[in-house]
Design an enzyme around this catalytic site. Structure first.
Site, PDB file in Angstrom:
ATOM      1  N   LYS A 124     -46.589  12.652 -31.593  1.00 51.95           N
ATOM      2  CA  LYS A 124     -47.895  12.406 -32.229  1.00 51.95           C
ATOM      3  C   LYS A 124     -48.087  13.477 -33.288  1.00 51.95           C
ATOM      4  CE  LYS A 124     -51.489   9.604 -31.764  1.00 51.95           C
ATOM      5  NZ  LYS A 124     -51.532   8.228 -31.229  1.00 51.95           N
ATOM      6  N   ASP A 164     -53.080   5.930 -36.562  1.00 53.47           N
ATOM      7  CA  ASP A 164     -53.990   6.135 -35.432  1.00 53.47           C
ATOM      8  C   ASP A 164     -55.377   6.283 -36.082  1.00 53.47           C
ATOM      9  OD1 ASP A 164     -53.910   6.763 -32.328  1.00 53.47           O
ATOM     10  OD2 ASP A 164     -55.306   8.219 -33.144  1.00 53.47           O
TER      11      ASP A 164
HETATM   12  P1  NDP Z   1     -59.695   3.650 -36.550  1.00 57.29           P
HETATM   13  O1  NDP Z   1     -59.729   4.845 -37.410  1.00 57.29           O
HETATM   14  O2  NDP Z   1     -59.350   2.332 -37.128  1.00 57.29           O
HETATM   15  O3  NDP Z   1     -61.061   3.505 -35.771  1.00 57.29           O
HETATM   16  C1  NDP Z   1     -61.509   4.505 -34.893  1.00 57.29           C
HETATM   17  C2  NDP Z   1     -62.867   4.120 -34.395  1.00 57.29           C
HETATM   18  O4  NDP Z   1     -63.378   5.049 -33.452  1.00 57.29           O
HETATM   19  C3  NDP Z   1     -63.841   4.120 -35.517  1.00 57.29           C
HETATM   20  O5  NDP Z   1     -64.829   3.181 -35.237  1.00 57.29           O
HETATM   21  C4  NDP Z   1     -64.324   5.560 -35.442  1.00 57.29           C
HETATM   22  O6  NDP Z   1     -65.486   5.773 -36.137  1.00 57.29           O
HETATM   23  C5  NDP Z   1     -64.521   5.711 -33.978  1.00 57.29           C
HETATM   24  N1  NDP Z   1     -64.553   7.101 -33.614  1.00 57.29           N
HETATM   25  C6  NDP Z   1     -63.654   8.058 -33.922  1.00 57.29           C
HETATM   26  N2  NDP Z   1     -64.025   9.230 -33.381  1.00 57.29           N
HETATM   27  C7  NDP Z   1     -65.199   8.987 -32.763  1.00 57.29           C
HETATM   28  C8  NDP Z   1     -66.090   9.793 -32.037  1.00 57.29           C
HETATM   29  N3  NDP Z   1     -65.861  11.103 -31.857  1.00 57.29           N
HETATM   30  N4  NDP Z   1     -67.174   9.191 -31.530  1.00 57.29           N
HETATM   31  C9  NDP Z   1     -67.413   7.873 -31.688  1.00 57.29           C
HETATM   32  N5  NDP Z   1     -66.597   7.055 -32.373  1.00 57.29           N
HETATM   33  C10 NDP Z   1     -65.513   7.618 -32.906  1.00 57.29           C
HETATM   34  O7  NDP Z   1     -58.703   3.981 -35.358  1.00 57.29           O
HETATM   35  P2  NDP Z   1     -57.994   2.995 -34.349  1.00 57.29           P
HETATM   36  O8  NDP Z   1     -58.794   1.768 -34.131  1.00 57.29           O
HETATM   37  O9  NDP Z   1     -56.597   2.886 -34.783  1.00 57.29           O
HETATM   38  O10 NDP Z   1     -58.007   3.866 -33.005  1.00 57.29           O
HETATM   39  C11 NDP Z   1     -59.001   3.718 -31.976  1.00 57.29           C
HETATM   40  C12 NDP Z   1     -58.431   4.212 -30.653  1.00 57.29           C
HETATM   41  O11 NDP Z   1     -57.290   3.420 -30.308  1.00 57.29           O
HETATM   42  C13 NDP Z   1     -57.948   5.663 -30.629  1.00 57.29           C
HETATM   43  O12 NDP Z   1     -58.142   6.197 -29.349  1.00 57.29           O
HETATM   44  C14 NDP Z   1     -56.442   5.516 -30.889  1.00 57.29           C
HETATM   45  O13 NDP Z   1     -55.727   6.625 -30.393  1.00 57.29           O
HETATM   46  C15 NDP Z   1     -56.167   4.260 -30.088  1.00 57.29           C
HETATM   47  N6  NDP Z   1     -54.961   3.526 -30.406  1.00 57.29           N
HETATM   48  C16 NDP Z   1     -54.676   3.117 -31.685  1.00 57.29           C
HETATM   49  C17 NDP Z   1     -53.534   2.378 -31.937  1.00 57.29           C
HETATM   50  C18 NDP Z   1     -53.208   1.845 -33.282  1.00 57.29           C
HETATM   51  O14 NDP Z   1     -52.188   1.192 -33.394  1.00 57.29           O
HETATM   52  N7  NDP Z   1     -54.022   2.040 -34.286  1.00 57.29           N
HETATM   53  C19 NDP Z   1     -52.570   2.079 -30.874  1.00 57.29           C
HETATM   54  C20 NDP Z   1     -52.996   2.502 -29.558  1.00 57.29           C
HETATM   55  C21 NDP Z   1     -54.134   3.197 -29.370  1.00 57.29           C
HETATM   56  P3  NDP Z   1     -65.376   6.736 -37.427  1.00 57.29           P
HETATM   57  O15 NDP Z   1     -64.067   6.414 -38.096  1.00 57.29           O
HETATM   58  O16 NDP Z   1     -66.525   6.340 -38.222  1.00 57.29           O
HETATM   59  O17 NDP Z   1     -65.379   8.130 -36.899  1.00 57.29           O
HETATM   60  O1  2IT Z   2     -51.600   5.518 -29.747  1.00 58.06           O
HETATM   61  C1  2IT Z   2     -50.729   4.734 -30.209  1.00 58.06           C
HETATM   62  O2  2IT Z   2     -49.952   4.131 -29.457  1.00 58.06           O
HETATM   63  C2  2IT Z   2     -50.686   4.531 -31.655  1.00 58.06           C
HETATM   64  N1  2IT Z   2     -51.506   5.080 -32.369  1.00 58.06           N
HETATM   65  C3  2IT Z   2     -49.601   3.678 -32.250  1.00 58.06           C
HETATM   66  C4  2IT Z   2     -48.331   4.471 -32.398  1.00 58.06           C
HETATM   67  C5  2IT Z   2     -47.217   3.774 -33.121  1.00 58.06           C
HETATM   68  O3  2IT Z   2     -46.195   4.456 -33.317  1.00 58.06           O
HETATM   69  O4  2IT Z   2     -47.323   2.606 -33.501  1.00 58.06           O
END
Ligand code: NDP
Ligand code: 2IT
Length: 444
Positions: A124, A164
């Site tokens: 990461k 992420d």
């Molecule tokens: P995005 O940046 O697309 O969205 C993140 C979301 O979470 C936004 O709505 C953001 O709001 C909100 N957020 C971030 N920090 C906070 C906080 N402290 N309090 C409240 N809301 C918050 O990210 P993703 O959708 O990609 O990621 C969301 C989650 O999913 C994370 O935990 C990530 O690790 C996990 N994840 C992502 C993957 C991927 O492929 N993208 C894969 C697996 C897991 P704002 O941006 O306005 O702060």
């Molecule tokens: O938390 C996760 O699994 C991710 N943000 C996706 C990682 C990836 O390599 O696609």
């Protein structure tokens, strides 16, 4: 194995790394039994070798903003374990990013990637850079400076970053452009690339789709499905969007999304154009979900989490530790029967305890959000073969992978009374695969 002693020693070595120690504790408590049944793990000191990353790169990221002022952020890449394949994991750009958060994410990624059945190790990275409110030019200059340091450490067979929080298609584009120039090669060194330059179809939707596929497998064990169910989602980013899309397609009504400013309650359901509006919101570069409420004339609850809204299914898709004990009790008291984590570690340990004591369906992120990295793995396969699969083919593979992960959790997590402890199931299945690979390959 003495879990408490290991954690005390680890805490002394890494004081204040709360999220990292929380993630390690959860895994060690789950695997204690299987570890003690396998003396070869103890003789190879698997735990001591598994809880420390192989290496951490920390660097400064200087860049020039639109006013000509020099800004400096911190950058990191944590390569945790590559026993079963090249390091693989996302990059997070968010002001809250620190070593503890990235170490917890990289540690979780080891087991998540092992569960996908694909050959990927865990890593990461990220930065405390905040993309919100920045121009495209500023984001580009930041990404280029970030890549100038990190490119020496990564490669298609070495370490493959992806997105992420705060890192989506735009950032991956800028990062990839700089890597391509420095390395003088067009390879699958990042995943989540644009469709026209090596990206996989369905990767943008994959985490959310996979999360709903996993929840559906859990519901099936109770003879249930998404049809007619009320769903609460948190976040409004990439994962929340994909989950809303698929849950709606399967006949559920999604009534909430949330941001750092509060949550939106839409009793008619977030569907059709409203889901498209989520993409606009995320691309708007603002930190707020409230514009949704203004656009569609629905309730906005400032400063609150959506977990007070009655629902059948909860899909937390925002960030770590966003469901505390009280939130968990609210969900249970309002009749929630299934919590399926789209984010990484969104439930505190106390909240997990509430869910498991109430014996509702509860799946941890490392199993339930593995669809994102699994589809990244499929992007790597397509890049290696220099061809691309249709959306139907990628989606079918993703669906099958989520079913397989669910099955691994059931096999390893079924309790005597029939209740499935998905936390234990995911941790044990992921751990055994990685630990066996480490034993087979000797002390390195
Ligand atoms: P995005 O940046 O697309 O969205 C993140 C979301 O979470 C936004 O709505 C953001 O709001 C909100 N957020 C971030 N920090 C906070 C906080 N402290 N309090 C409240 N809301 C918050 O990210 P993703 O959708 O990609 O990621 C969301 C989650 O999913 C994370 O935990 C990530 O690790 C996990 N994840 C992502 C993957 C991927 O492929 N993208 C894969 C697996 C897991 P704002 O941006 O306005 O702060
Ligand atoms: O938390 C996760 O699994 C991710 N943000 C996706 C990682 C990836 O390599 O696609």
């Amino acid at each position: 194995m003495n879990v408490e002693k290991i954690l005390i020693d680890l805490g002394k070595k890494h004081p204040g790394e709360v999220e990292y120690l929380q993630a390690v504790r959860e895994v060690l408590e789950s695997i204690e039994e299987v570890y003690n049944q396998n003396p070869q793990f103890e003789s190879a000191s698997i735990i001591e070798r598994l809880v420390e990353p192989d290496r951490i790169l920390t660097f400064k990221v200087p860049w020039v903003d639109d006013h000509g002022k020099v800004q400096v952020n911190l950058g990191y890449r944590i390569q945790f374990n590559n026993a079963i394949g090249p390091y693989k994991g996302g990059l997070r750009f968010h002001p809250s990013v620190n070593l503890s958060i990235l170490k917890f994410l990289a540690f979780e990624q080891i087991f998540k990637n092992a569960l996908t059945t694909l050959p990927m190790g865990g890593s990461k990275g990220g930065s405390n850079f905040n993309p919100k409110g920045k121009s495209d030019g500023e984001v580009m200059r930041f990404c280029q400076s970030f890549m100038l340091e990190v490119w020496k450490l990564i490669g298609p067979e070495t370490d493959v970053p992806a997105g992420d929080i705060g890192v989506g298609g735009r950032e991956i584009g800028f990062l990839y452009g700089m890597y391509r120039k420095l390395a003088r090669e067009n390879t699958g060194v990042l995943t989540g690339k644009g469709r026209g330059w090596g990206g996989s179809l369905v990767r943008p939707e994959a985490t959310g789709f996979g999360n709903v596929y996993f929840a559906n497998e859990m519901l099936k064990t109770k003879g249930e499905s998404f049809a007619g169910k009320t769903v609460c989602i948190s976040g409004f980013g990439n994962v929340a969007w994909g989950a809303a899309l698929k849950a709606t397609e399967l006949g559920a009504k999604v009534v909430t999304i949330s941001g750092p400013d509060g949550y939106v309650y839409d009793p008619d359901g977030i569907k059709g154009d409203k889901i498209d509006f989520m993409l606009e919101l995320r691309a708007s570069n603002n930190d707020v979900v409230q514009p949704y409420a203004l656009e569609f004339g629905v309730e906005f609850h400032p400063g609150k989490h959506p977990w007070e809204v009655p629902c059948d299914i909860a899909l937390p898709c925002a960030t770590q530790n966003e469901i505390d004990k009280q939130d968990a009790l609210n969900l249970i008291n309002n009749g929630c029967k299934c919590v399926c984590e789209g984010a990484n570690m969104p439930s505190t340990p106390e909240a997990v305890e509430v869910f498991q004591e109430a014996k509702i369906l509860f799946a941890p992120g490392k199993a339930a959000n593995a669809g994102g990295v699994a589809t990244s793995g499929l992007e790597m396969s397509q890049n290696a073969m220099k061809l691309s699969w249709s959306a139907e083919e990628v989606d079918a593979r993703l669906h099958q992978i989520m079913k397989d992960i669910h099955q691994q959790c059931v096999i390893n997590g079924k309790q005597a009374d029939g209740y499935v402890d998905y936390v234990k199931g995911a941790n044990v299945a992921g751990f055994i695969k990685v630990a066996n690979a480490m034993v087979d390959q000797g002390v390195i």
